[in-house]
Structure formats: C-alpha cells, structure tokens
Design an enzyme around this catalytic site. Sequence first.
Site, mmCIF file in Angstrom:
data_model
loop_
_atom_site.group_PDB
_atom_site.id
_atom_site.type_symbol
_atom_site.label_atom_id
_atom_site.label_comp_id
_atom_site.label_asym_id
_atom_site.label_seq_id
_atom_site.Cartn_x
_atom_site.Cartn_y
_atom_site.Cartn_z
ATOM 1 N N CYS A 90 4.934 10.666 5.405
ATOM 2 C CA CYS A 90 3.573 11.206 5.467
ATOM 3 C C CYS A 90 3.396 11.913 6.803
ATOM 4 O O CYS A 90 3.889 11.441 7.822
ATOM 5 C CB CYS A 90 2.545 10.077 5.329
ATOM 6 S SG CYS A 90 0.841 10.672 5.320
ATOM 7 N N GLU A 149 8.607 4.390 -2.772
ATOM 8 C CA GLU A 149 8.367 3.120 -3.437
ATOM 9 C C GLU A 149 7.060 3.118 -4.225
ATOM 10 O O GLU A 149 6.155 3.914 -3.970
ATOM 11 C CB GLU A 149 8.370 1.988 -2.415
ATOM 12 C CG GLU A 149 7.427 2.214 -1.265
ATOM 13 C CD GLU A 149 7.743 1.330 -0.061
ATOM 14 O OE1 GLU A 149 8.927 1.102 0.232
ATOM 15 O OE2 GLU A 149 6.793 0.882 0.575
ATOM 16 N N CYS A 196 -1.107 8.325 11.059
ATOM 17 C CA CYS A 196 -2.013 7.226 11.411
ATOM 18 C C CYS A 196 -1.190 6.168 12.175
ATOM 19 O O CYS A 196 -0.167 5.703 11.644
ATOM 20 C CB CYS A 196 -2.646 6.619 10.166
ATOM 21 S SG CYS A 196 -3.462 7.847 9.120
HETATM 22 S S1 SF4 Z 1 -2.247 5.514 6.328
HETATM 23 FE FE1 SF4 Z 1 -2.146 7.601 7.190
HETATM 24 S S2 SF4 Z 1 0.017 7.898 7.778
HETATM 25 FE FE2 SF4 Z 1 -0.067 6.128 6.362
HETATM 26 S S3 SF4 Z 1 0.387 6.983 4.331
HETATM 27 FE FE3 SF4 Z 1 -1.862 6.883 4.562
HETATM 28 S S4 SF4 Z 1 -2.412 8.920 5.391
HETATM 29 FE FE4 SF4 Z 1 -0.219 8.685 5.675
#
Ligand code: SF4
Length: 373
Positions: A130, A110, A134
């Site tokens: 990702c 997106e 996190c």
């Molecule tokens: S916050 Fe962390 S897990 Fe989420 S997209 Fe960004 S790097 Fe990736």
Amino acid sequence: MTLPEIKLVFDEPVQRKKTPKHLADYSPQERREVAQELGLPAFRATQVATHYFSHLSDDPQTWSDIPAEMRQSIAAALTPKLIELVRSVTCDDGMTRKDLWKLHDGVLVESVLMRYTDRTTVCISSQAGCGMNCPFCATGQAGLTRNLSAGEITEQIVAAARTCANGELPGGPTRLSNIVFMGMGEPLANYNAVIRSVRNITDPSPDGLGISARSVTVSTVGLVNGIEKLTEEGIAVTLAVSLHTPDDELRNTLVPINSRWKIREVLAAADAYEKRTGRRYSIEYALIRDINDQSWRSDLLGRLLKNRNAHVNLIPLNPTPGSKWTASRREDEAEFVRILESYGVPVTVRDTRGREIDGACGQLAAAEKTRTD
Ligand code: SF4
C-alpha cells in the site's frame, strides 16, 4: 514535522510482468467478444461465466456443456490461474482462516475468511502492499508493490465462496455473504479494478456472484476524488472511511494523505455519497493507546458526527511486531464509547478476529517474506 512522501497511484499499475487477462477483468459484453475472437459463438463465454460464478468452477474438465476440444483454449483465454495458495492459518476454532496467495509474478497477498453465526465474511486485498504509508500499519511500512487486477481481486472472492460451499469451515457448507475491501491496499487507489470486482460480486448470475451491494464494504483512507467517482457509479455499497482521529493535526501524521484532503473535505464527500445512495457510511477508528484514544478526541468526534448518518466502528489496534503502536486500555476504550454515545452517535467495537494469526493487514505476507528471504 516532515511528512513521509506519498506515492499516489490512480489506475497506473506498476506491474513488472503483465497479469494474464481473466474473464473477471471483462464486462459481460467484453467476455462475449473474447469468445468471438477465439472463433467461438458468444454464448460460450456466458457458459464459462456460469461455471465460474454460479458453480465456482474454473476446471475445464467439469464444463460438460462445452465440447471437449474447445475447453482448453477457452479456459486459457478466460480462466487462467491467477492466484495460488501458499498456506492457510486458522484460529477461533477454525472459524477464522487467513489465506496467503502467490500471484503469477511471485507477489504475495492475503485474504481472511470469518464465519459468524449469521454471516460469513471475506476481507480481501486490492493491492499488493500500500502506498498510503500509515505509520501504525504493517502493510504501509512496506510500500506499494503493485495494483491487483480485477481478476486477481475476484479470484480471492471466488476462492472464499468455494471454501464456504465446500464446507471447509467448521459448521458445514455455507454461502459467502459479505465482502469487505479492507485487506492490503487502498481500494480507491486501484479504482477501475475494484469497481469491476464489485460488479462481479453484485451482478446477478451468470454475469456475477449475485451478492447484494449492501453486503459489500469498500474502505478508503479518504481519497476524495475516489469517493466522488464512487458516488457517480450508482452502486450502493457501504462506504467505510478510515478516519482514526477527528483533528487534522494528528491525522496528518496517522494518515498522511490527510495533508492533501482534510477531514472536513473527506466527511463532505462521504455525506454526498450517503445522500446519493441512501447508505449510512461507517467511520473506522483504530484505537491506539495514548495517541488517539483521549476523551477530548471522542468528544470532538461526537460533535463532528452527531448530525451525520454515520456509524463508528472502533478497532482495537492489532500491534505490529516491534512497533510502538499498541491497543488502548480497556477503560479508555469504554470511556471513548460512552462519550460518543452521549452524542447519539451509533458505535460498535469491532471484534478482533484473527488476532492470533497476524490479523492486521499485511502481517502474514510480511512474515512469509521474512521466512523466504
Ligand atoms: S492502514 Fe493505511 S497503509 Fe495500511 S493498508 Fe490501510 S491505507 Fe494502506
């Protein structure tokens, strides 16, 4: 505490089906070579690049300066369709629009387009999912599906530029002015494709969109080797470091990659970037209630940054449905800002555009997946 396993991917796409090549994957010289391989003069590639980057057109029917019998083969080689709009949702009276894109292998990503009084910004995805894990982030929960190609990244940007030029946002036609790599994914974990995309943005017409590097922001959770490579690149984009806390103990949990590169190393790499490019960097800090919003942490952050050329961007957390992580109380946010300012650290609280449309990265894609599962 046992940390979740981190899967680091550096230019090793885990693609199940090869993404078709697009002119946005190539350097200007390589584009000319592709045309020659098709038995065409090299300047045909430059003509196609002009249509794509300057006129925002990938429709061969409109390429009137190219003989009709050549158009299909050159379009198949240089401008295959890489992204297909699944749906768009808008809020803020239409000034914020989130687009969900399906890639050639069915993967969903997106982008979010935001019109302000003085600029129009698109936030794009550099990976599907990702691998940074996190725990407060919707995208991180699903893991990494694959890296996007430079073509797939650039297509999101060109689509946004087209939306602006066609006057599809309220207020009439406008120019796309800013690009932020803050959607799904960790940009520096897909380094080569991101850099090619940045060059497609910043190269002057006809090789690129001709947007200033100063208007491009590349974010990272702190991949020090990626920041070092970017420093050597000589493109003065704005670097945004997602710090989220000034102490390693909590950061090991909030941003698991911290177990590999500590805060001290990340800030040293950002300082070197700033020294080389002359660009102030930004520290992204998602304020999470009772987790990282205490005044002692603001104090520690202020002491860490007071002699650095950095700007703090506080982000009120956009809660993931069903998650225990939520936004800070107003009074805690105000106190956090006050303490940082007492150290002379420039700080802004990011506006929460897109909140009603699952604005946090990955939330629309996650919702669509649930709908179709
Ligand atoms: S916050 Fe962390 S897990 Fe989420 S997209 Fe960004 S790097 Fe990736």
